[in-house]
Design a protein around this motif. Structure first.
Motif, PDB file in Angstrom:
ATOM      1  N   THR A  49       0.832  -1.208   0.000  1.00  0.00           N
ATOM      2  CA  THR A  49       0.000   0.000   0.000  1.00  0.00           C
ATOM      3  C   THR A  49       0.865   1.256   0.000  1.00  0.00           C
ATOM      4  OG1 THR A  49      -1.779  -1.134   1.165  1.00  0.00           O
ATOM      5  CG2 THR A  49      -1.768   1.263   1.293  1.00  0.00           C
ATOM      6  N   ASP A  50       1.867   1.297   0.869  1.00  0.00           N
ATOM      7  CA  ASP A  50       2.708   2.495   0.987  1.00  0.00           C
ATOM      8  C   ASP A  50       3.570   2.723  -0.248  1.00  0.00           C
ATOM      9  OD1 ASP A  50       1.659   3.063   3.466  1.00  0.00           O
ATOM     10  OD2 ASP A  50       3.268   2.073   4.560  1.00  0.00           O
ATOM     11  N   LEU A  51       4.019   1.659  -0.880  1.00  0.00           N
ATOM     12  CA  LEU A  51       4.855   1.818  -2.065  1.00  0.00           C
ATOM     13  C   LEU A  51       4.029   2.040  -3.322  1.00  0.00           C
ATOM     14  CD1 LEU A  51       7.594  -0.853  -1.373  1.00  0.00           C
ATOM     15  CD2 LEU A  51       7.865   1.626  -1.346  1.00  0.00           C
ATOM     16  N   ASP A  52       2.833   1.503  -3.354  1.00  0.00           N
ATOM     17  CA  ASP A  52       1.990   1.580  -4.542  1.00  0.00           C
ATOM     18  C   ASP A  52       1.608   3.007  -4.892  1.00  0.00           C
ATOM     19  OD1 ASP A  52       0.390   0.408  -6.633  1.00  0.00           O
ATOM     20  OD2 ASP A  52      -1.359   0.855  -5.412  1.00  0.00           O
ATOM     21  N   SER A  53       1.338   3.807  -3.906  1.00  0.00           N
ATOM     22  CA  SER A  53       0.886   5.167  -4.137  1.00  0.00           C
ATOM     23  C   SER A  53       1.975   6.156  -3.719  1.00  0.00           C
ATOM     24  CB  SER A  53      -0.384   5.418  -3.313  1.00  0.00           C
ATOM     25  OG  SER A  53      -0.623   6.789  -3.159  1.00  0.00           O
ATOM     26  N   SER A  54       2.269   7.092  -4.599  1.00  0.00           N
ATOM     27  CA  SER A  54       3.271   8.096  -4.225  1.00  0.00           C
ATOM     28  C   SER A  54       2.767   8.937  -3.057  1.00  0.00           C
ATOM     29  CB  SER A  54       3.646   8.972  -5.420  1.00  0.00           C
ATOM     30  OG  SER A  54       2.524   9.655  -5.903  1.00  0.00           O
ATOM     31  N   ASP A  56       0.882   7.811  -0.506  1.00  0.00           N
ATOM     32  CA  ASP A  56       1.111   7.021   0.700  1.00  0.00           C
ATOM     33  C   ASP A  56       2.592   6.993   1.048  1.00  0.00           C
ATOM     34  OD1 ASP A  56      -1.567   6.447   1.121  1.00  0.00           O
ATOM     35  OD2 ASP A  56      -1.498   4.601  -0.059  1.00  0.00           O
ATOM     36  N   PHE A  57       3.445   6.930   0.032  1.00  0.00           N
ATOM     37  CA  PHE A  57       4.882   6.926   0.296  1.00  0.00           C
ATOM     38  C   PHE A  57       5.313   8.268   0.875  1.00  0.00           C
ATOM     39  CE2 PHE A  57       9.440   6.926  -0.909  1.00  0.00           C
ATOM     40  CZ  PHE A  57       9.806   5.803  -0.182  1.00  0.00           C
ATOM     41  N   GLN A  58       4.670   9.342   0.457  1.00  0.00           N
ATOM     42  CA  GLN A  58       4.966  10.660   1.022  1.00  0.00           C
ATOM     43  C   GLN A  58       4.693  10.683   2.524  1.00  0.00           C
ATOM     44  OE1 GLN A  58       6.421  13.392  -0.346  1.00  0.00           O
ATOM     45  NE2 GLN A  58       6.773  12.063  -2.100  1.00  0.00           N
ATOM     46  N   GLU A  63       7.811  11.683   7.638  1.00  0.00           N
ATOM     47  CA  GLU A  63       8.185  11.460   9.034  1.00  0.00           C
ATOM     48  C   GLU A  63       9.704  11.381   9.226  1.00  0.00           C
ATOM     49  OE1 GLU A  63       4.274   9.166  10.725  1.00  0.00           O
ATOM     50  OE2 GLU A  63       5.931   7.916  10.032  1.00  0.00           O
ATOM     51  N   PHE A  64      10.460  11.658   8.168  1.00  0.00           N
ATOM     52  CA  PHE A  64      11.919  11.685   8.317  1.00  0.00           C
ATOM     53  C   PHE A  64      12.300  12.718   9.372  1.00  0.00           C
ATOM     54  CE2 PHE A  64      13.902   9.878   4.168  1.00  0.00           C
ATOM     55  CZ  PHE A  64      13.190   8.722   4.331  1.00  0.00           C
ATOM     56  N   ASN A  65      13.331  12.404  10.106  1.00  0.00           N
ATOM     57  CA  ASN A  65      13.800  13.239  11.209  1.00  0.00           C
ATOM     58  C   ASN A  65      14.515  14.479  10.662  1.00  0.00           C
ATOM     59  OD1 ASN A  65      15.033  14.350  13.417  1.00  0.00           O
ATOM     60  ND2 ASN A  65      16.056  12.484  14.079  1.00  0.00           N
ATOM     61  N   PRO A  66      13.947  15.655  10.854  1.00  0.00           N
ATOM     62  CA  PRO A  66      14.576  16.866  10.338  1.00  0.00           C
ATOM     63  C   PRO A  66      15.896  17.204  11.029  1.00  0.00           C
ATOM     64  CG  PRO A  66      12.670  17.433  11.662  1.00  0.00           C
ATOM     65  CD  PRO A  66      12.688  15.932  11.537  1.00  0.00           C
ATOM     66  N   ARG A  67      16.170  16.560  12.182  1.00  0.00           N
ATOM     67  CA  ARG A  67      17.434  16.812  12.890  1.00  0.00           C
ATOM     68  C   ARG A  67      18.615  16.075  12.265  1.00  0.00           C
ATOM     69  NH1 ARG A  67      16.142  15.697  19.080  1.00  0.00           N
ATOM     70  NH2 ARG A  67      17.307  13.914  18.375  1.00  0.00           N
ATOM     71  N   GLU A  79      12.979   8.784  -2.658  1.00  0.00           N
ATOM     72  CA  GLU A  79      11.941   9.110  -3.652  1.00  0.00           C
ATOM     73  C   GLU A  79      12.338   8.608  -5.036  1.00  0.00           C
ATOM     74  OE1 GLU A  79      11.141  13.375  -3.403  1.00  0.00           O
ATOM     75  OE2 GLU A  79       9.074  12.835  -2.941  1.00  0.00           O
ATOM     76  N   LYS A  80      13.588   8.840  -5.415  1.00  0.00           N
ATOM     77  CA  LYS A  80      14.053   8.402  -6.736  1.00  0.00           C
ATOM     78  C   LYS A  80      14.093   6.874  -6.840  1.00  0.00           C
ATOM     79  CE  LYS A  80      16.771  12.552  -7.601  1.00  0.00           C
ATOM     80  NZ  LYS A  80      18.125  13.120  -7.650  1.00  0.00           N
ATOM     81  N   LEU A  81      14.521   6.215  -5.764  1.00  0.00           N
ATOM     82  CA  LEU A  81      14.551   4.746  -5.781  1.00  0.00           C
ATOM     83  C   LEU A  81      13.138   4.192  -5.932  1.00  0.00           C
ATOM     84  CD1 LEU A  81      17.162   3.988  -2.983  1.00  0.00           C
ATOM     85  CD2 LEU A  81      17.456   3.643  -5.442  1.00  0.00           C
ATOM     86  N   ARG A  82      12.194   4.752  -5.211  1.00  0.00           N
ATOM     87  CA  ARG A  82      10.808   4.299  -5.343  1.00  0.00           C
ATOM     88  C   ARG A  82      10.280   4.543  -6.750  1.00  0.00           C
ATOM     89  NH1 ARG A  82       6.307   6.147  -6.380  1.00  0.00           N
ATOM     90  NH2 ARG A  82       4.460   4.947  -5.889  1.00  0.00           N
TER      91      ARG A  82
END
Length: 151
Positions: A49-54, A56-58, A63-67, A79-82
């Motif tokens: 589900t998460d990979l199928d839709s851009s 959902d992948f977003q 949630e990537f750690n901005p720190r 993003e490019k790999l997906r």
């Protein structure tokens, strides 16, 4: 998979010092948790589900750690790999693992489902082009990282 590991690092950091939720030794649940918790069927469904839709992948990469230092480079890389693995292929996994068709069994007169194609087999047959595309993404990302480090 490599994509999972990169998303894990982007979300939870390299170690406890870069973990966004390390202040009280608890951790806020993340979308990525669905990729390793539950039954195998639940995990597979969550990943698909998460990979199928851009979109959902977003949700995963938002949630990537901005720190994390240079997290934007990691964000771009996953993003490019997906995109290479999912979006650039007409044989993507939308809907089912195997594409099914129906035919009438001449002996019984009953409709039967038959496998028309298996996206994994189709993709495996295109391994060379897929490998070349993935290498180009990795080389481009490495070049961007080297430029950043020189600054």
């Amino acid at each position: 998979s490599m994509l999972y590991i990169l998303c894990w690092v982007g979300t939870f950091g390299w170690n406890s010092k870069t973990c966004p939720d390390n202040t009280d030794n608890s951790r806020v649940p993340k979308q990525l948790d669905r990729w390793h918790q539950g039954t195998l069927e639940e995990i597979a469904k969550a990943k698909r589900t998460d990979l199928d839709s851009s979109n959902d992948f977003q949700n995963i990469i938002s949630e990537f750690n901005p720190r994390l230092k240079n997290v934007d480079l990691l964000f771009d890389l996953v993003e490019k790999l997906r995109d290479v693995l999912i979006d650039e292929h007409p044989d993507n996994l939308r809907g089912a693992l195997k594409k099914l068709g129906r035919q009438v069994n001449t002996e019984t007169g009953m409709h039967e489902f038959v496998i028309l194609s298996d996206p994994f087999e189709e993709r495996a047959a295109k391994w060379k082009g897929l490998s070349e595309s993935l290498l180009m993404v990795l080389e481009d990302s490495a070049q961007q990282a080297r430029k950043r480090l020189r600054k």
